[in-house]
Write a protein that holds these residues in place. Structure first.
Motif, PDB file in Angstrom:
ATOM      1  N   ILE A  94     -24.977  -5.195  -1.347  1.00 26.20           N
ATOM      2  CA  ILE A  94     -24.779  -5.539   0.055  1.00 26.20           C
ATOM      3  C   ILE A  94     -25.604  -6.772   0.398  1.00 26.20           C
ATOM      4  O   ILE A  94     -26.799  -6.834   0.122  1.00 26.20           O
ATOM      5  CB  ILE A  94     -25.206  -4.382   0.970  1.00 26.20           C
ATOM      6  CG1 ILE A  94     -24.437  -3.111   0.604  1.00 26.20           C
ATOM      7  CG2 ILE A  94     -24.981  -4.742   2.441  1.00 26.20           C
ATOM      8  CD1 ILE A  94     -24.987  -1.878   1.257  1.00 26.20           C
ATOM      9  N   SER A  95     -24.945  -7.763   0.998  1.00 22.62           N
ATOM     10  CA  SER A  95     -25.628  -8.972   1.440  1.00 22.62           C
ATOM     11  C   SER A  95     -25.807  -8.920   2.952  1.00 22.62           C
ATOM     12  O   SER A  95     -24.865  -8.626   3.695  1.00 22.62           O
ATOM     13  CB  SER A  95     -24.804 -10.210   1.057  1.00 22.62           C
ATOM     14  OG  SER A  95     -25.368 -11.386   1.614  1.00 22.62           O
ATOM     15  N   CYS A  96     -27.032  -9.179   3.406  1.00 20.01           N
ATOM     16  CA  CYS A  96     -27.297  -9.227   4.849  1.00 20.01           C
ATOM     17  C   CYS A  96     -28.568 -10.040   5.062  1.00 20.01           C
ATOM     18  O   CYS A  96     -29.291 -10.338   4.122  1.00 20.01           O
ATOM     19  CB  CYS A  96     -27.441  -7.825   5.438  1.00 20.01           C
ATOM     20  SG  CYS A  96     -28.815  -6.866   4.762  1.00 20.01           S
ATOM     21  N   THR A  97     -28.837 -10.402   6.296  1.00 16.67           N
ATOM     22  CA  THR A  97     -30.069 -11.129   6.576  1.00 16.67           C
ATOM     23  C   THR A  97     -31.254 -10.173   6.521  1.00 16.67           C
ATOM     24  O   THR A  97     -31.107  -8.963   6.746  1.00 16.67           O
ATOM     25  CB  THR A  97     -30.021 -11.792   7.971  1.00 16.67           C
ATOM     26  OG1 THR A  97     -29.914 -10.767   8.963  1.00 16.67           O
ATOM     27  CG2 THR A  97     -28.836 -12.745   8.081  1.00 16.67           C
ATOM     28  N   SER A  98     -32.405 -10.720   6.252  1.00 15.41           N
ATOM     29  CA  SER A  98     -33.597  -9.869   6.182  1.00 15.41           C
ATOM     30  C   SER A  98     -33.939  -9.283   7.555  1.00 15.41           C
ATOM     31  O   SER A  98     -34.452  -8.167   7.645  1.00 15.41           O
ATOM     32  CB  SER A  98     -34.784 -10.658   5.629  1.00 15.41           C
ATOM     33  OG  SER A  98     -35.060 -11.794   6.428  1.00 15.41           O
ATOM     34  N   SER A  99     -33.633 -10.024   8.629  1.00 16.69           N
ATOM     35  CA  SER A  99     -33.904  -9.483   9.966  1.00 16.69           C
ATOM     36  C   SER A  99     -33.010  -8.287  10.255  1.00 16.69           C
ATOM     37  O   SER A  99     -33.473  -7.278  10.809  1.00 16.69           O
ATOM     38  CB  SER A  99     -33.694 -10.568  11.025  1.00 16.69           C
ATOM     39  OG  SER A  99     -32.394 -11.117  10.936  1.00 16.69           O
ATOM     40  N   PHE A 100     -31.735  -8.365   9.872  1.00 17.20           N
ATOM     41  CA  PHE A 100     -30.843  -7.230  10.074  1.00 17.20           C
ATOM     42  C   PHE A 100     -31.296  -6.043   9.227  1.00 17.20           C
ATOM     43  O   PHE A 100     -31.301  -4.897   9.695  1.00 17.20           O
ATOM     44  CB  PHE A 100     -29.408  -7.610   9.717  1.00 17.20           C
ATOM     45  CG  PHE A 100     -28.426  -6.489   9.873  1.00 17.20           C
ATOM     46  CD1 PHE A 100     -27.869  -6.203  11.099  1.00 17.20           C
ATOM     47  CD2 PHE A 100     -28.085  -5.686   8.784  1.00 17.20           C
ATOM     48  CE1 PHE A 100     -26.978  -5.144  11.257  1.00 17.20           C
ATOM     49  CE2 PHE A 100     -27.199  -4.632   8.930  1.00 17.20           C
ATOM     50  CZ  PHE A 100     -26.645  -4.360  10.164  1.00 17.20           C
ATOM     51  N   PRO A 125     -31.206  -9.536   0.849  1.00 17.28           N
ATOM     52  CA  PRO A 125     -31.533 -10.114   2.157  1.00 17.28           C
ATOM     53  C   PRO A 125     -31.468 -11.634   2.114  1.00 17.28           C
ATOM     54  O   PRO A 125     -32.458 -12.318   1.866  1.00 17.28           O
ATOM     55  CB  PRO A 125     -32.954  -9.611   2.414  1.00 17.28           C
ATOM     56  CG  PRO A 125     -33.531  -9.428   1.048  1.00 17.28           C
ATOM     57  CD  PRO A 125     -32.392  -9.047   0.148  1.00 17.28           C
ATOM     58  N   ASN A 126     -30.277 -12.157   2.352  1.00 14.46           N
ATOM     59  CA  ASN A 126     -30.044 -13.591   2.221  1.00 14.46           C
ATOM     60  C   ASN A 126     -29.237 -14.058   3.422  1.00 14.46           C
ATOM     61  O   ASN A 126     -28.140 -13.565   3.665  1.00 14.46           O
ATOM     62  CB  ASN A 126     -29.265 -13.866   0.922  1.00 14.46           C
ATOM     63  CG  ASN A 126     -29.211 -15.339   0.581  1.00 14.46           C
ATOM     64  OD1 ASN A 126     -29.297 -16.198   1.456  1.00 14.46           O
ATOM     65  ND2 ASN A 126     -29.042 -15.627  -0.686  1.00 14.46           N
ATOM     66  N   PRO A 127     -29.734 -15.036   4.190  1.00 12.14           N
ATOM     67  CA  PRO A 127     -28.991 -15.494   5.373  1.00 12.14           C
ATOM     68  C   PRO A 127     -27.785 -16.356   5.027  1.00 12.14           C
ATOM     69  O   PRO A 127     -26.934 -16.597   5.880  1.00 12.14           O
ATOM     70  CB  PRO A 127     -30.034 -16.303   6.149  1.00 12.14           C
ATOM     71  CG  PRO A 127     -30.974 -16.803   5.108  1.00 12.14           C
ATOM     72  CD  PRO A 127     -31.044 -15.710   4.067  1.00 12.14           C
ATOM     73  N   ARG A 128     -27.712 -16.820   3.798  1.00 14.81           N
ATOM     74  CA  ARG A 128     -26.604 -17.693   3.418  1.00 14.81           C
ATOM     75  C   ARG A 128     -25.341 -16.879   3.174  1.00 14.81           C
ATOM     76  O   ARG A 128     -25.399 -15.747   2.713  1.00 14.81           O
ATOM     77  CB  ARG A 128     -26.958 -18.500   2.168  1.00 14.81           C
ATOM     78  CG  ARG A 128     -28.139 -19.454   2.389  1.00 14.81           C
ATOM     79  CD  ARG A 128     -28.569 -20.139   1.097  1.00 14.81           C
ATOM     80  NE  ARG A 128     -29.677 -21.049   1.320  1.00 14.81           N
ATOM     81  CZ  ARG A 128     -30.951 -20.692   1.371  1.00 14.81           C
ATOM     82  NH1 ARG A 128     -31.261 -19.416   1.195  1.00 14.81           N
ATOM     83  NH2 ARG A 128     -31.895 -21.562   1.586  1.00 14.81           N
ATOM     84  N   ILE A 141     -22.937  -8.095   5.650  1.00 16.79           N
ATOM     85  CA  ILE A 141     -23.102  -7.889   7.082  1.00 16.79           C
ATOM     86  C   ILE A 141     -23.473  -9.249   7.651  1.00 16.79           C
ATOM     87  O   ILE A 141     -24.576  -9.741   7.422  1.00 16.79           O
ATOM     88  CB  ILE A 141     -24.193  -6.857   7.411  1.00 16.79           C
ATOM     89  CG1 ILE A 141     -23.987  -5.564   6.608  1.00 16.79           C
ATOM     90  CG2 ILE A 141     -24.212  -6.575   8.899  1.00 16.79           C
ATOM     91  CD1 ILE A 141     -22.724  -4.815   6.926  1.00 16.79           C
ATOM     92  N   ARG A 142     -22.542  -9.885   8.346  1.00 15.46           N
ATOM     93  CA  ARG A 142     -22.731 -11.259   8.802  1.00 15.46           C
ATOM     94  C   ARG A 142     -22.774 -11.329  10.325  1.00 15.46           C
ATOM     95  O   ARG A 142     -22.055 -10.607  11.009  1.00 15.46           O
ATOM     96  CB  ARG A 142     -21.583 -12.148   8.310  1.00 15.46           C
ATOM     97  CG  ARG A 142     -21.514 -12.303   6.800  1.00 15.46           C
ATOM     98  CD  ARG A 142     -20.336 -13.179   6.423  1.00 15.46           C
ATOM     99  NE  ARG A 142     -20.212 -13.329   4.968  1.00 15.46           N
ATOM    100  CZ  ARG A 142     -19.189 -13.924   4.366  1.00 15.46           C
ATOM    101  NH1 ARG A 142     -18.195 -14.420   5.101  1.00 15.46           N
ATOM    102  NH2 ARG A 142     -19.150 -14.011   3.053  1.00 15.46           N
TER     103      ARG A 142
END
Length: 284
Positions: A94-100, A125-128, A141-142
């Motif tokens: 699963i890719s998502c931002t670290s803040s999420f 946890p990657n914002p890209r 999760i974008r």
């Protein structure tokens, strides 16, 4: 090559010994099995079944082809089972931002782990924006407006974008203009562009902005609370801070944005299905 369906009918007949049982295996009638065998004989120009007795038996040519089919279908079955086992053992990526991940996902994950202890998770946890491809990232999760063509998109957490700061940083000011905000220090998640987007939408030149610090998303809100800078963030993540007075909301853009579940179209792996169902129950 003959019809694969006809070859499968011959294989089933060879294994089961009669057309009735072969039909049951393939979920068709015994007449359909007989028809497939005749079509196969016409295609090859040889007799595969001896019909002279009370029951049908394979000819020598039929036995030769049946042995080859058993090897072929057996190899296919083994390969499919192996691929399914490999895929089932692969963690759910699963890719998502670290803040999420920090604010929304991690506090809820114990519930998923309790319900699905068999599913291994890999959080990236990657914002890209990453590519969703077979054997790679299963789900993202974008944050945005949901406009990602060619992908299945479903709203998870709708939320406006808020510009927030601590009372200490504002030094008593209750309101500021976008231009004045540009002179204050800003905190941004590494790789994200919420601040850039906000300034551009309010007509503020980026060159007029003050100092900027980029940091991991899980440290962003802590930095804002500590008075180190202003941030444009998802309002859902700072509602408690705003209610308690720890942070002050300077602007709020009420637009149709939020966090979306993003997956590839098509059939999903069982772990992906389980996580999707769980996520939908977490919607707020």
């Amino acid at each position: 090559m003959p019809s694969l369906i006809a070859l499968r009918a011959l294989d089933a007949f060879a294994v089961e010994g009669n057309v009735v049982k072969a039909g049951q295996v393939l979920n068709v009638s015994h007449a359909a099995i007989s028809q497939h065998l005749k079509q196969l004989e016409e295609h090859l120009g040889v007799s595969l079944v001896d019909r002279s007795g009370r029951s049908l038996i394979l000819t020598d040519e039929g036995e030769l082809l049946a042995r080859a089919l058993r090897l072929g279908f057996g190899a296919i079955t083994s390969a499919v089972e192996e691929l399914m086992q490999i895929d089932a053992a692969r963690p759910l990526h699963i890719s998502c931002t670290s803040s999420f991940a920090t604010v929304w996902l991690m506090p809820r994950l114990p519930d998923f782990r309790a319900k699905h202890p068999e599913v291994d998770l890999m959080l990236d946890p990657n914002p890209r924006i990453v590519e969703l491809r077979p054997g790679g990232v299963d789900m993202a999760i974008r944050h945005g407006d949901g406009n990602w063509p060619g992908l299945d998109v479903e709203m998870l957490v709708p939320s406006a974008i808020s510009v927030v700061a601590s009372p200490a940083l504002l030094q008593g000011r209750k309101s500021v203009t976008p231009e004045e905000l540009g002179e204050l220090p800003w905190l941004e998640e590494i790789g994200a562009n919420e601040a850039n987007t906000w300034f551009e939408s309010h007509g503020v030149e980026l060159l007029s902005r003050g100092a900027r610090i980029q940091l991991p998303g899980n440290l962003l809100i802590e930095g804002v609370r500590a008075g180190q800078g202003v941030a444009a963030t998802v309002r859902k993540f700072v509602e408690d801070d705003l209610a308690s007075g720890r942070l002050v909301e300077l602007f709020c853009d009420e637009v149709a944005r939020g966090y979306f579940i993003v997956t590839r179209p098509g059939v999903q792996r069982p772990p992906v299905k389980a996580f999707l169902q769980w996520l939908r129950r977490q919607k707020t």
